[in-house]
Design a protein around this motif. Structure first.
Motif, mmCIF file in Angstrom:
data_model
loop_
_atom_site.group_PDB
_atom_site.id
_atom_site.type_symbol
_atom_site.label_atom_id
_atom_site.label_comp_id
_atom_site.label_asym_id
_atom_site.label_seq_id
_atom_site.Cartn_x
_atom_site.Cartn_y
_atom_site.Cartn_z
ATOM 1 N N UNK A 259 20.198 -31.258 22.260
ATOM 2 C CA UNK A 259 20.884 -31.254 23.561
ATOM 3 C C UNK A 259 20.057 -31.880 24.673
ATOM 4 N N UNK A 260 18.742 -31.766 24.594
ATOM 5 C CA UNK A 260 17.897 -32.352 25.632
ATOM 6 C C UNK A 260 17.963 -33.873 25.598
ATOM 7 N N UNK A 261 17.970 -34.449 24.394
ATOM 8 C CA UNK A 261 18.083 -35.908 24.272
ATOM 9 C C UNK A 261 19.433 -36.382 24.806
ATOM 10 N N UNK A 262 20.497 -35.662 24.466
ATOM 11 C CA UNK A 262 21.818 -36.039 24.965
ATOM 12 C C UNK A 262 21.900 -35.904 26.486
ATOM 13 N N UNK A 263 21.267 -34.876 27.042
ATOM 14 C CA UNK A 263 21.272 -34.710 28.498
ATOM 15 C C UNK A 263 20.536 -35.859 29.186
ATOM 16 N N UNK A 264 19.426 -36.298 28.622
ATOM 17 C CA UNK A 264 18.700 -37.429 29.210
ATOM 18 C C UNK A 264 19.488 -38.727 29.077
ATOM 19 N N UNK A 265 20.189 -38.893 27.966
ATOM 20 C CA UNK A 265 21.052 -40.067 27.841
ATOM 21 C C UNK A 265 22.184 -40.015 28.868
ATOM 22 N N UNK A 266 22.703 -38.820 29.116
ATOM 23 C CA UNK A 266 23.723 -38.680 30.156
ATOM 24 C C UNK A 266 23.182 -38.995 31.539
ATOM 25 N N UNK A 267 21.919 -38.611 31.805
ATOM 26 C CA UNK A 267 21.309 -38.941 33.098
ATOM 27 C C UNK A 267 21.155 -40.451 33.259
ATOM 28 N N UNK A 268 20.754 -41.139 32.173
ATOM 29 C CA UNK A 268 20.659 -42.604 32.240
ATOM 30 C C UNK A 268 22.035 -43.234 32.438
ATOM 31 N N UNK A 269 23.051 -42.681 31.775
ATOM 32 C CA UNK A 269 24.409 -43.185 31.983
ATOM 33 C C UNK A 269 24.909 -42.945 33.399
ATOM 34 N N UNK A 270 24.509 -41.831 34.000
ATOM 35 C CA UNK A 270 24.888 -41.567 35.387
ATOM 36 C C UNK A 270 24.242 -42.576 36.333
ATOM 37 N N UNK A 271 23.017 -42.994 36.028
ATOM 38 C CA UNK A 271 22.369 -44.037 36.831
ATOM 39 C C UNK A 271 23.165 -45.334 36.752
ATOM 40 N N UNK A 272 23.591 -45.689 35.546
ATOM 41 C CA UNK A 272 24.396 -46.899 35.387
ATOM 42 C C UNK A 272 25.700 -46.795 36.170
ATOM 43 N N UNK A 273 26.313 -45.630 36.134
ATOM 44 C CA UNK A 273 27.562 -45.454 36.870
ATOM 45 C C UNK A 273 27.343 -45.582 38.378
ATOM 46 N N UNK A 274 26.298 -44.936 38.886
ATOM 47 C CA UNK A 274 26.050 -44.974 40.329
ATOM 48 C C UNK A 274 25.709 -46.382 40.801
ATOM 49 N N UNK A 275 24.921 -47.108 40.001
ATOM 50 C CA UNK A 275 24.570 -48.477 40.387
ATOM 51 C C UNK A 275 25.807 -49.365 40.363
ATOM 52 N N UNK A 276 26.637 -49.194 39.346
ATOM 53 C CA UNK A 276 27.866 -49.992 39.277
ATOM 54 C C UNK A 276 28.787 -49.685 40.450
ATOM 55 N N UNK A 277 28.953 -48.408 40.732
ATOM 56 C CA UNK A 277 29.832 -48.024 41.832
ATOM 57 C C UNK A 277 29.281 -48.498 43.172
ATOM 58 N N UNK A 278 27.963 -48.350 43.372
ATOM 59 C CA UNK A 278 27.377 -48.809 44.630
ATOM 60 C C UNK A 278 27.458 -50.313 44.799
ATOM 61 N N UNK A 279 27.239 -51.064 43.720
ATOM 62 C CA UNK A 279 27.324 -52.524 43.813
ATOM 63 C C UNK A 279 28.744 -52.968 44.130
ATOM 64 N N UNK A 280 29.722 -52.326 43.501
ATOM 65 C CA UNK A 280 31.109 -52.691 43.793
ATOM 66 C C UNK A 280 31.482 -52.346 45.233
ATOM 67 N N UNK A 281 31.031 -51.202 45.709
ATOM 68 C CA UNK A 281 31.316 -50.841 47.096
ATOM 69 C C UNK A 281 30.667 -51.824 48.062
ATOM 70 N N UNK A 282 29.444 -52.248 47.764
ATOM 71 C CA UNK A 282 28.782 -53.224 48.633
ATOM 72 C C UNK A 282 29.510 -54.561 48.614
ATOM 73 N N UNK A 283 29.969 -54.971 47.427
ATOM 74 C CA UNK A 283 30.701 -56.231 47.339
ATOM 75 C C UNK A 283 32.010 -56.169 48.120
ATOM 76 N N UNK A 284 32.723 -55.066 47.978
ATOM 77 C CA UNK A 284 33.977 -54.935 48.719
ATOM 78 C C UNK A 284 33.728 -54.821 50.218
#
Length: 485
Positions: free
Chosen positions: A128-153
């Motif tokens: 579960x700890x490995x999966x939680x860390x993978x989820x944290x990395x995926x959350x970083x990808x989501x936040x960066x994608x969302x922030x970049x799209x908001x900046x572009x718009x």
């Protein structure tokens, strides 16, 4: 040399004096019925100590594995402790069974139980700890994608605003600033957010299912661990009490004394290969080779455990680096200045004839500034912290595996200790087993000598020393067989 020998004897005497209270406590604990009030008090005190230890283990198991609140877990543990105290105090076979479970850990069955429990413990903490860390990395990808799209718009909106700010002034003479976007930016943003959200939800569902599965496995493994120890100990005790040939291969002090009194020491000169001397334990070459092979297999398991723990740490370091990188991304300020100056000239060909620049008269001047920031992470998207590896759990699993490795070398001694414990609790049965082993050695000796072995059991050594009270001497022999070897 004389001083060294004297010092060694002094240390031996000190060790014996230190072990005398333990031996006395063991003699009282293994007695079915205490002979005095002091022995009864000592026996109850020992049973109470074991009951308290059992209650603490039950409470820890309920809180850590079953996630019980501390109050109900304490009540259940107290009830279990009282039951253990009553069982140990009133039933000597239960005391023997409880004591036999300790050396049972050193046998092959105990080793399997230790390895199963260590694997379940490691899986409960690492996966579960490995999966939680993978989820944290995926959350970083989501936040960066969302922030970049908001900046572009946001940049697109600012450019549209700048284009509209010019108004009809900037489009005089059919010339002006136009800005167009192809497609729907909001729809694209929503699509990207749905994709990243779906990935994170899949990770969360997988993590939850893994935690539930590992938690259930750990609960079952803990119960099976304790139940397996008790069942194995009960099986050994049953065979010890019902089968005189079971685990009856030890040259104990009682056997040596009986052979000496019966003047039959020639039966063990030389001793058979299957007869083990408890006073001088020594592993044979075959036993050592078997131990090395088993240790090789367990070493592979230790390597696999090391790889799993290293994977957990690598996932944590990657997730922590990704989260730190996302947190340190700066907001880039952007300033767009739109300046429009309009001038006109009158009779501009006249200065041209004299090779002079035309005189321009200002007609209209306009200037507007637009300010915004480019953010690479969305403010509405929280970053998940990286989950630090559970060092205590990894150390516990590794310690259990090292203990399982040590049982490979200690298995022979654990079997001898089980025999000694059973002999202490049931001295009469041990006396019968010694007589059976004596008869077996006598039959072996006569078979090797080519003689017909005499029928009947061997004569009791208490009847051969000339005493007139065989019942009393038999009781003394039975009581003498109860010490630990």
């Amino acid at each position: 040399p004389a001083s060294v020998e004297k010092g060694w004897r002094f240390w031996q005497l000190g060790i014996r004096k230190a072990l005398d209270p333990l031996q006395a406590a063991w003699d009282v604990f293994s007695q079915p019925v205490p002979a005095s009030c002091g022995q009864l008090l000592t026996q109850l005190l020992l049973c109470a100590s074991l009951a308290v230890a059992a209650a603490e283990l039950v409470c820890h198991w309920l809180v850590s594995s079953w996630l019980y609140p501390l109050g109900p877990a304490g009540i259940i543990a107290t009830v279990c402790g009282l039951l253990v105290f009553l069982g140990l105090g009133l039933a000597p076979p239960l005391r023997c069974l409880f004591t036999l479970s300790v050396p049972t850990l050193g046998t092959e069955q105990g080793r399997r139980l230790l390895l199963s429990y260590s694997t379940a413990t490691l899986a409960f903490a690492v996966v579960p700890n490995v999966l939680a860390n993978m989820g944290a990395a995926g959350q970083v990808l989501r936040c960066v994608t969302e922030g970049s799209l908001e900046s572009l718009l946001n940049t697109t909106r600012q450019l549209h605003a700048a284009s509209r700010a010019l108004g009809p002034t900037g489009r005089r003479g059919n010339q002006g600033l136009t800005f167009e976007t192809q497609g729907n930016g909001s729809a694209f943003r929503l699509h990207m957010l749905k994709v990243t959200q779906g990935v994170l939800e899949d990770f969360s569902a997988l993590e939850w299912q893994t935690r539930a599965a590992v938690l259930g496995t750990r609960r079952v493994a803990t119960g099976m661990f304790v139940l397996g120890l008790l069942v194995e100990s009960a099986w050994y005790l049953h065979r010890y009490l019902t089968d005189l040939r079971f685990d009856n291969i030890y040259e104990t002090r009682q056997l040596t004394r009986q052979l000496a009194q019966a003047q039959a020491t020639h039966l063990v000169a030389p001793p058979p290969t299957w007869l083990l001397r408890t006073a001088r334990p020594k592993l044979s070459q075959e036993e050592l080779l078997s131990c090395l092979l088993r240790l090789g297999l367990l070493a592979l398991l230790l390597v696999a455990t090391t790889v799993i723990v290293a994977t957990d740490h690598m996932a944590f370091l990657l997730a922590q680096a990704a989260v730190d990188w996302a947190q340190k991304l700066p907001a880039v300020p952007v300033t767009l200045m739109v300046k429009y100056d309009a001038t006109y000239t009158v009779l501009d060909f006249i200065p041209f004839l004299f090779n002079q620049p035309p005189v321009e008269s200002p007609y209209l001047s306009s200037r507007q500034d637009f300010h915004w920031e480019l953010r690479f992470t969305s403010p509405g998207c929280p970053l998940l912290p990286a989950q630090r590896p559970h060092a205590a759990t990894a150390l516990a699993a590794g310690s259990l595996q090292l203990l399982a490795c040590s049982t490979v070398l200690l298995e022979t001694y654990a079997r001898r200790l089980r025999h000694a414990i059973a002999a202490s609790f049931f001295p009469a049965q041990e006396a019968r087993r010694i007589r059976h082993l004596h008869a077996r050695l006598r039959r072996r000796y006569h078979r090797h000598q080519g003689q017909q072995p005499p029928s009947g059991p061997p004569p009791s050594p208490d009847l051969m020393d000339g005493t007139l009270d065989p019942l009393k001497n038999q009781g003394a022999c039975v009581r003498g067989a109860g010490g630990l070897e």
